[in-house]
Design a protein around this motif. Sequence first.
Motif, mmCIF file in Angstrom:
data_model
loop_
_atom_site.group_PDB
_atom_site.id
_atom_site.type_symbol
_atom_site.label_atom_id
_atom_site.label_comp_id
_atom_site.label_asym_id
_atom_site.label_seq_id
_atom_site.Cartn_x
_atom_site.Cartn_y
_atom_site.Cartn_z
ATOM 1 N N GLU A 144 26.051 -19.757 11.618
ATOM 2 C CA GLU A 144 27.015 -19.201 12.768
ATOM 3 C C GLU A 144 26.125 -18.880 14.131
ATOM 4 N N GLU A 145 26.540 -18.625 15.139
ATOM 5 C CA GLU A 145 26.574 -18.065 16.681
ATOM 6 C C GLU A 145 26.214 -16.708 16.676
ATOM 7 N N TRP A 146 25.334 -16.555 17.149
ATOM 8 C CA TRP A 146 25.672 -14.956 17.388
ATOM 9 C C TRP A 146 24.922 -14.567 18.649
ATOM 10 N N ARG A 147 26.054 -13.734 19.863
ATOM 11 C CA ARG A 147 25.582 -13.946 20.853
ATOM 12 C C ARG A 147 24.943 -12.412 21.643
ATOM 13 N N THR A 148 23.517 -12.465 20.539
ATOM 14 C CA THR A 148 22.480 -11.384 21.005
ATOM 15 C C THR A 148 21.246 -11.880 20.980
ATOM 16 N N ASN A 149 19.791 -11.024 21.167
ATOM 17 C CA ASN A 149 18.981 -11.214 21.279
ATOM 18 C C ASN A 149 17.859 -11.507 19.728
ATOM 19 N N TRP A 150 17.285 -12.134 19.577
ATOM 20 C CA TRP A 150 16.768 -12.700 18.513
ATOM 21 C C TRP A 150 16.264 -11.460 17.616
ATOM 22 N N LYS A 151 15.623 -10.962 18.253
ATOM 23 C CA LYS A 151 14.892 -9.443 17.930
ATOM 24 C C LYS A 151 15.656 -8.462 17.844
ATOM 25 N N CYS A 152 16.698 -8.309 18.288
ATOM 26 C CA CYS A 152 17.523 -7.104 18.042
ATOM 27 C C CYS A 152 18.779 -6.970 16.868
ATOM 28 N N LEU A 153 18.534 -8.145 16.090
ATOM 29 C CA LEU A 153 18.743 -8.425 14.787
ATOM 30 C C LEU A 153 18.071 -8.420 13.881
ATOM 31 N N VAL A 154 16.629 -9.089 14.068
ATOM 32 C CA VAL A 154 15.220 -8.288 13.446
ATOM 33 C C VAL A 154 15.443 -6.234 12.736
ATOM 34 N N GLU A 155 15.821 -6.241 14.390
ATOM 35 C CA GLU A 155 15.348 -5.229 14.321
ATOM 36 C C GLU A 155 16.339 -4.117 13.094
ATOM 37 N N ASN A 156 17.947 -4.754 13.671
ATOM 38 C CA ASN A 156 19.228 -4.390 13.288
ATOM 39 C C ASN A 156 19.026 -4.758 11.607
ATOM 40 N N PHE A 157 18.963 -5.728 10.919
ATOM 41 C CA PHE A 157 18.634 -6.143 9.575
ATOM 42 C C PHE A 157 17.733 -4.464 8.986
ATOM 43 N N MET A 158 16.762 -4.184 9.597
ATOM 44 C CA MET A 158 15.220 -3.537 8.968
ATOM 45 C C MET A 158 15.575 -2.645 9.067
ATOM 46 N N GLU A 159 16.811 -1.589 10.158
ATOM 47 C CA GLU A 159 16.701 -0.255 9.745
ATOM 48 C C GLU A 159 17.889 0.633 9.616
ATOM 49 N N GLY A 160 17.567 1.189 8.736
ATOM 50 C CA GLY A 160 18.775 1.873 7.459
ATOM 51 C C GLY A 160 19.714 3.262 8.502
ATOM 52 N N TYR A 161 19.177 3.647 9.108
ATOM 53 C CA TYR A 161 20.100 4.395 9.867
ATOM 54 C C TYR A 161 21.130 4.021 10.332
ATOM 55 N N HIS A 162 21.820 2.687 10.598
ATOM 56 C CA HIS A 162 22.928 2.421 11.082
ATOM 57 C C HIS A 162 23.768 2.446 9.564
ATOM 58 N N LEU A 163 23.301 2.517 8.650
ATOM 59 C CA LEU A 163 23.693 1.465 7.474
ATOM 60 C C LEU A 163 25.771 2.253 7.155
ATOM 61 N N SER A 164 25.601 3.752 7.094
ATOM 62 C CA SER A 164 26.487 4.483 7.223
ATOM 63 C C SER A 164 27.486 4.726 8.238
ATOM 64 N N VAL A 165 27.138 4.369 9.346
ATOM 65 C CA VAL A 165 28.171 4.077 10.511
ATOM 66 C C VAL A 165 28.412 2.759 11.008
ATOM 67 N N VAL A 166 27.776 2.027 10.178
ATOM 68 C CA VAL A 166 28.530 0.739 10.929
ATOM 69 C C VAL A 166 29.108 -0.113 9.472
ATOM 70 N N HIS A 167 28.254 0.493 8.752
ATOM 71 C CA HIS A 167 29.191 -0.219 7.460
ATOM 72 C C HIS A 167 29.282 0.310 6.451
ATOM 73 N N PRO A 168 31.226 1.797 7.052
ATOM 74 C CA PRO A 168 31.444 2.512 6.029
ATOM 75 C C PRO A 168 32.481 2.230 4.759
ATOM 76 N N GLN A 169 32.661 1.288 5.116
ATOM 77 C CA GLN A 169 33.237 0.531 4.444
ATOM 78 C C GLN A 169 32.236 -0.276 3.062
ATOM 79 N N THR A 170 31.678 -1.284 3.492
ATOM 80 C CA THR A 170 31.231 -2.110 2.914
ATOM 81 C C THR A 170 30.196 -1.811 1.973
#
Length: 375
Positions: free
Chosen positions: A190-216
């Motif tokens: 897939e192509e994502w319109r983001t910076n590569w470091k943003c995805l590294v950081e996003n995938f590697m932090e648990g802080y957003h899990l309950s906020v961004v993925h409430p159902q999943t």
Amino acid sequence: MTNVTDLRSTLQEIARLPSDRPMGMPGAFYSDPAQFEWEKTTVLRRGWHCLGRVDEISEPGDFFTLNLLDEPIIVVRGDDGEIRVLSNVCRHRGMPLAEGSGHAKRFICSYHAWAYGRDGALLRAARMKNAGFDAKNCRLNAFPTAVWRGFIYCSLDAGAAPFAEGAEALDAQMAPYQPENFRVVHSAREEWRTNWKCLVENFMEGYHLSVVHPQTLHGYTPTGLAKKAASGPGFTSYFANYPDDIPSRGLGAPGLDDKARQRSALFARFPTQVASQAASLLVSLMIFPRAADLIEVKWTMSVYADDLDDETIQQRISLWEDVNREDREKLEKLQQTLGSAHALSGPLAEDDYEGTIRDFLLWMAEQDCKSVQSP
Ligand code: FES
Ligand SMILES: [Fe+2]
């Protein structure tokens, strides 16, 4: 546009902060095209990048192609069973040799029909009688290649530091899951319109899990149960623990203890691989940076032996499609504000939630120092 020198100083200042007052980098670090150009020639070209799984090319002649930092490459299994990463550029006048993925006895150029073996040697070039031609000098370039627990890696730099130097603690942490014994059941790009470091950081932090993925994800891996795990040269990791009342999802490798079954172990191998390892399921995201605000993401899902039936596998694929879409939507929105003059350096949460981001920034700062020492 920001001054790259300023960003590099900010990175070094942030790396010197005590661990109980960590800060993130300002938005320009993730949006400035000049910063991206700097990273391409330093940390990215010298880094080791995950390209896929060995069982995507299980037979001699199986191959897939990719673009890694503007370099077209072919990942192919040779007649000797070895995996090689070859340049996908004809040595005659530069035509790409292969497209997509498939199986090839030889790679035959579509322009003047030069034919290369699966090891990159030029086997045939019709009518080449000029004295200056020697087939031995026309091999396809082979990039440094490594395999770790079923993952294929390469670096574009012939002088790159050895793969996985100092990452024994990551190997020890992942070994009980036996990632090398998982089989690929799904692969997507897939192509994502983001910076590569943003995805590294996003995938590697648990802080957003309950906020961004409430159902999943929240039901399986709520933010509150995230725990920082091993980190070291070139990697970081954390455990996304499951609540006690969630039944274990598959047994996984023999000898895996109950604690390891009750969590997903997420790890990053810097610069561009992030992965989630659970008892029976292994998801790997490989990030191919294209521009300051554009990446190609290849992701694979693998399962342990016959732990999961077909229906469960389909459910897991669709769950991860949803999770990735949720992250992608956030990151694409984030990218739009990172160029703001007010996207300043902000404080990071404690180790269990965002300590992995600090690890990544420390590693980036260290790579930056090395690039100055050996330009
Ligand atoms: S460019 Fe490949 S054979 Fe001429
Ligand atoms: Fe996420």
